[in-house]
Every structure is written in structure tokens, then in C-alpha cells.
Design a protein around this motif. Structure first.
Motif, PDB file in Angstrom:
ATOM      1  N   VAL A  82       1.081  -1.926   0.147  1.00  0.00           N
ATOM      2  CA  VAL A  82       0.260   0.115   0.290  1.00  0.00           C
ATOM      3  C   VAL A  82       0.412   1.054   0.276  1.00  0.00           C
ATOM      4  O   VAL A  82       2.335   1.167   0.076  1.00  0.00           O
ATOM      5  N   LYS A  83       0.725   2.705  -0.090  1.00  0.00           N
ATOM      6  CA  LYS A  83       1.363   3.942  -0.421  1.00  0.00           C
ATOM      7  C   LYS A  83       2.019   3.423   0.883  1.00  0.00           C
ATOM      8  O   LYS A  83       3.512   3.562   0.806  1.00  0.00           O
ATOM      9  N   GLU A  84       1.786   3.473   2.342  1.00  0.00           N
ATOM     10  CA  GLU A  84       2.136   3.470   3.174  1.00  0.00           C
ATOM     11  C   GLU A  84       3.242   2.579   3.686  1.00  0.00           C
ATOM     12  O   GLU A  84       3.957   2.544   4.676  1.00  0.00           O
ATOM     13  N   SER A  85       3.681   1.694   2.684  1.00  0.00           N
ATOM     14  CA  SER A  85       4.545   0.531   3.266  1.00  0.00           C
ATOM     15  C   SER A  85       5.982   0.142   1.977  1.00  0.00           C
ATOM     16  O   SER A  85       6.400  -0.663   2.001  1.00  0.00           O
ATOM     17  N   PHE A  86       5.607   1.131   0.919  1.00  0.00           N
ATOM     18  CA  PHE A  86       5.554   1.601   0.144  1.00  0.00           C
ATOM     19  C   PHE A  86       7.494   1.667   0.403  1.00  0.00           C
ATOM     20  O   PHE A  86       8.175   0.737  -0.380  1.00  0.00           O
ATOM     21  N   ASP A  87       7.985   1.917   0.680  1.00  0.00           N
ATOM     22  CA  ASP A  87       9.048   2.541   0.902  1.00  0.00           C
ATOM     23  C   ASP A  87      10.078   1.365   1.759  1.00  0.00           C
ATOM     24  O   ASP A  87      10.896   0.513   1.572  1.00  0.00           O
ATOM     25  N   SER A  88       9.549   0.903   2.912  1.00  0.00           N
ATOM     26  CA  SER A  88       9.596  -0.322   3.513  1.00  0.00           C
ATOM     27  C   SER A  88       9.916  -1.862   2.464  1.00  0.00           C
ATOM     28  O   SER A  88      10.646  -2.361   3.030  1.00  0.00           O
ATOM     29  N   ASN A  89       8.959  -1.736   1.766  1.00  0.00           N
ATOM     30  CA  ASN A  89       8.640  -2.688   0.996  1.00  0.00           C
ATOM     31  C   ASN A  89      10.350  -2.515  -0.235  1.00  0.00           C
ATOM     32  O   ASN A  89      11.165  -3.730   0.100  1.00  0.00           O
ATOM     33  N   ILE A  90      10.677  -1.268  -0.509  1.00  0.00           N
ATOM     34  CA  ILE A  90      11.908  -1.367  -1.583  1.00  0.00           C
ATOM     35  C   ILE A  90      12.821  -1.527  -0.219  1.00  0.00           C
ATOM     36  O   ILE A  90      14.104  -2.443  -1.158  1.00  0.00           O
ATOM     37  N   ASP A  91      12.759  -1.134   0.751  1.00  0.00           N
ATOM     38  CA  ASP A  91      13.882  -1.746   1.678  1.00  0.00           C
ATOM     39  C   ASP A  91      14.354  -2.759   2.148  1.00  0.00           C
ATOM     40  O   ASP A  91      15.746  -3.391   1.881  1.00  0.00           O
ATOM     41  N   ALA A  92      13.134  -3.844   2.191  1.00  0.00           N
ATOM     42  CA  ALA A  92      13.269  -5.278   2.700  1.00  0.00           C
ATOM     43  C   ALA A  92      14.047  -5.502   0.835  1.00  0.00           C
ATOM     44  O   ALA A  92      14.824  -7.119   1.487  1.00  0.00           O
ATOM     45  N   ALA A  93      13.823  -5.390   0.075  1.00  0.00           N
ATOM     46  CA  ALA A  93      13.815  -5.928  -1.208  1.00  0.00           C
ATOM     47  C   ALA A  93      15.468  -5.644  -1.667  1.00  0.00           C
ATOM     48  O   ALA A  93      16.505  -6.500  -1.561  1.00  0.00           O
ATOM     49  N   LEU A  94      15.351  -4.849  -1.335  1.00  0.00           N
ATOM     50  CA  LEU A  94      16.966  -3.987  -1.303  1.00  0.00           C
ATOM     51  C   LEU A  94      18.260  -5.131  -0.631  1.00  0.00           C
ATOM     52  O   LEU A  94      19.207  -5.636  -1.070  1.00  0.00           O
ATOM     53  N   GLY A  95      17.852  -5.004   0.533  1.00  0.00           N
ATOM     54  CA  GLY A  95      17.940  -6.025   1.744  1.00  0.00           C
ATOM     55  C   GLY A  95      18.368  -7.030   0.580  1.00  0.00           C
ATOM     56  O   GLY A  95      19.363  -7.644   1.577  1.00  0.00           O
ATOM     57  N   ALA A  96      16.920  -8.218   0.828  1.00  0.00           N
ATOM     58  CA  ALA A  96      17.369  -9.649  -0.019  1.00  0.00           C
ATOM     59  C   ALA A  96      18.569  -9.124  -0.602  1.00  0.00           C
ATOM     60  O   ALA A  96      19.087 -10.374  -0.976  1.00  0.00           O
ATOM     61  N   TRP A  97      18.320  -8.467  -1.963  1.00  0.00           N
ATOM     62  CA  TRP A  97      19.303  -8.254  -2.256  1.00  0.00           C
ATOM     63  C   TRP A  97      20.709  -8.418  -2.461  1.00  0.00           C
ATOM     64  O   TRP A  97      21.469  -9.247  -2.941  1.00  0.00           O
ATOM     65  N   GLU A  98      20.612  -7.817  -1.252  1.00  0.00           N
ATOM     66  CA  GLU A  98      22.562  -8.166  -0.982  1.00  0.00           C
ATOM     67  C   GLU A  98      23.071  -9.001  -0.573  1.00  0.00           C
ATOM     68  O   GLU A  98      24.147  -9.188  -0.709  1.00  0.00           O
ATOM     69  N   ILE A  99      21.803  -9.305   0.228  1.00  0.00           N
ATOM     70  CA  ILE A  99      22.261 -10.817   0.639  1.00  0.00           C
ATOM     71  C   ILE A  99      22.513 -11.928  -0.157  1.00  0.00           C
ATOM     72  O   ILE A  99      23.749 -12.457  -0.304  1.00  0.00           O
ATOM     73  N   CYS A 100      21.839 -11.709  -1.068  1.00  0.00           N
ATOM     74  CA  CYS A 100      22.288 -12.302  -2.839  1.00  0.00           C
ATOM     75  C   CYS A 100      23.835 -11.966  -3.282  1.00  0.00           C
ATOM     76  O   CYS A 100      24.402 -13.079  -3.747  1.00  0.00           O
ATOM     77  N   THR A 101      23.548 -10.949  -3.719  1.00  0.00           N
ATOM     78  CA  THR A 101      24.967 -10.487  -4.520  1.00  0.00           C
ATOM     79  C   THR A 101      25.549 -10.739  -3.612  1.00  0.00           C
ATOM     80  O   THR A 101      27.814 -11.109  -3.932  1.00  0.00           O
ATOM     81  N   SER A 102      26.336 -10.330  -2.094  1.00  0.00           N
ATOM     82  CA  SER A 102      27.799 -10.509  -1.150  1.00  0.00           C
ATOM     83  C   SER A 102      28.117 -12.008  -0.616  1.00  0.00           C
ATOM     84  O   SER A 102      29.044 -12.866  -1.316  1.00  0.00           O
ATOM     85  N   LYS A 103      26.794 -13.209  -1.203  1.00  0.00           N
ATOM     86  CA  LYS A 103      27.348 -14.378  -1.199  1.00  0.00           C
ATOM     87  C   LYS A 103      27.293 -15.118  -2.521  1.00  0.00           C
ATOM     88  O   LYS A 103      28.372 -16.436  -1.889  1.00  0.00           O
ATOM     89  N   ILE A 104      27.619 -14.341  -3.991  1.00  0.00           N
ATOM     90  CA  ILE A 104      28.104 -14.866  -4.754  1.00  0.00           C
ATOM     91  C   ILE A 104      29.160 -14.613  -4.769  1.00  0.00           C
ATOM     92  O   ILE A 104      29.839 -13.992  -4.262  1.00  0.00           O
ATOM     93  N   GLY A 105      29.704 -16.184  -5.251  1.00  0.00           N
ATOM     94  CA  GLY A 105      31.731 -15.999  -5.301  1.00  0.00           C
ATOM     95  C   GLY A 105      32.082 -16.634  -4.388  1.00  0.00           C
ATOM     96  O   GLY A 105      33.203 -17.066  -3.884  1.00  0.00           O
ATOM     97  N   SER A 106      31.249 -16.871  -3.206  1.00  0.00           N
ATOM     98  CA  SER A 106      31.785 -16.414  -1.618  1.00  0.00           C
ATOM     99  C   SER A 106      32.198 -18.513  -1.268  1.00  0.00           C
ATOM    100  O   SER A 106      30.316 -19.166  -1.864  1.00  0.00           O
TER     101      SER A 106
END
Length: 107
Positions: A82-106
Motif C-alpha cells: 500500500v502507499k504507506e508500506s512502499f518504502d519499507s518494502n523496497i528496503d526489504a527487497a534491497l536487503g534481500a538483494w544484498e544478501i544474494c549478491t554478497s554470497k556470490i563467489g563466496s
């Protein structure tokens, strides 16, 4: 959506193992549109606006750990969009993406 609901109600899937997405993406494809005639291929190869990530290897425990971490972040921090959760959902998606990319090659 109905299959996901039935699987959850029957106990075949746990709530923690499930995410349901609803939406539509339309990519126009015509002969005179871009280098690859538009579409998803144009987005990936030419515009480089999407990134293709490797598939998870079921035999690799480190891959399984990454997937678990991604699910943990998304299931704990994303909310119904919803409008009020948009920013926090984007932050969660970015956090999940960071986990994926930080593990590549390790190891």
C-alpha cells in the motif's frame, strides 16, 4: 493464487515458505522497436535494466543458506503493498538483494 491458498490450507506449504505475487508486466515486441525488437530480451541485453541471476543449486548448502536468508528478510520485513508500506518494502527487497549478491563467489 487459488493453488497457493489450497496448499496453505492443506498444510502442504507453510506460511513461512510462501509468497504470492500478483501483477502484470507487458513488454511490447515489434520489428522496428530497438535492437532486439523490444520485449524482455531488450531490457536484459540492450538496456541492461534487469539482471539475470544464477539458479539455486539444490546440492549446494551455501545456496540453500542464501535462499533461507532471503526468505527471512522478505517474510519479516515486507508487508502488503500500500502507499504507506512502499518504502519499507523496497528496503526489504534491497536487503534481500544484498544478501544474494554478497554470497556470490563466496565459499
Amino acid at each position: 493464487e487459488n493453488d497457493a491458498l489450497k496448499s496453505l490450507q492443506s498444510g502442504f506449504l507453510c506460511l513461512e515458505d510462501t509468497m504470492v505475487f500478483s501483477g502484470v508486466c507487458v513488454w511490447e515486441k515489434v520489428p522496428d522497436l530497438g535492437i532486439c525488437r523490444g520485449g524482455l530480451r531488450e531490457q536484459i541485453d540492450v538496456l541492461q535494466s534487469l539482471e539475470v541471476v544464477r539458479a539455486c543449486n539444490d546440492n549446494d548448502q551455501s545456496d540453500n543458506n542464501v535462499i533461507e536468508s532471503v526468505w527471512d528478510v522478505l517474510s519479516q520485513h515486507q508487508n502488503v503493498l500500500v502507499k504507506e508500506s512502499f518504502d519499507s518494502n523496497i528496503d526489504a527487497a534491497l536487503g534481500a538483494w544484498e544478501i544474494c549478491t554478497s554470497k556470490i563467489g563466496s565459499p
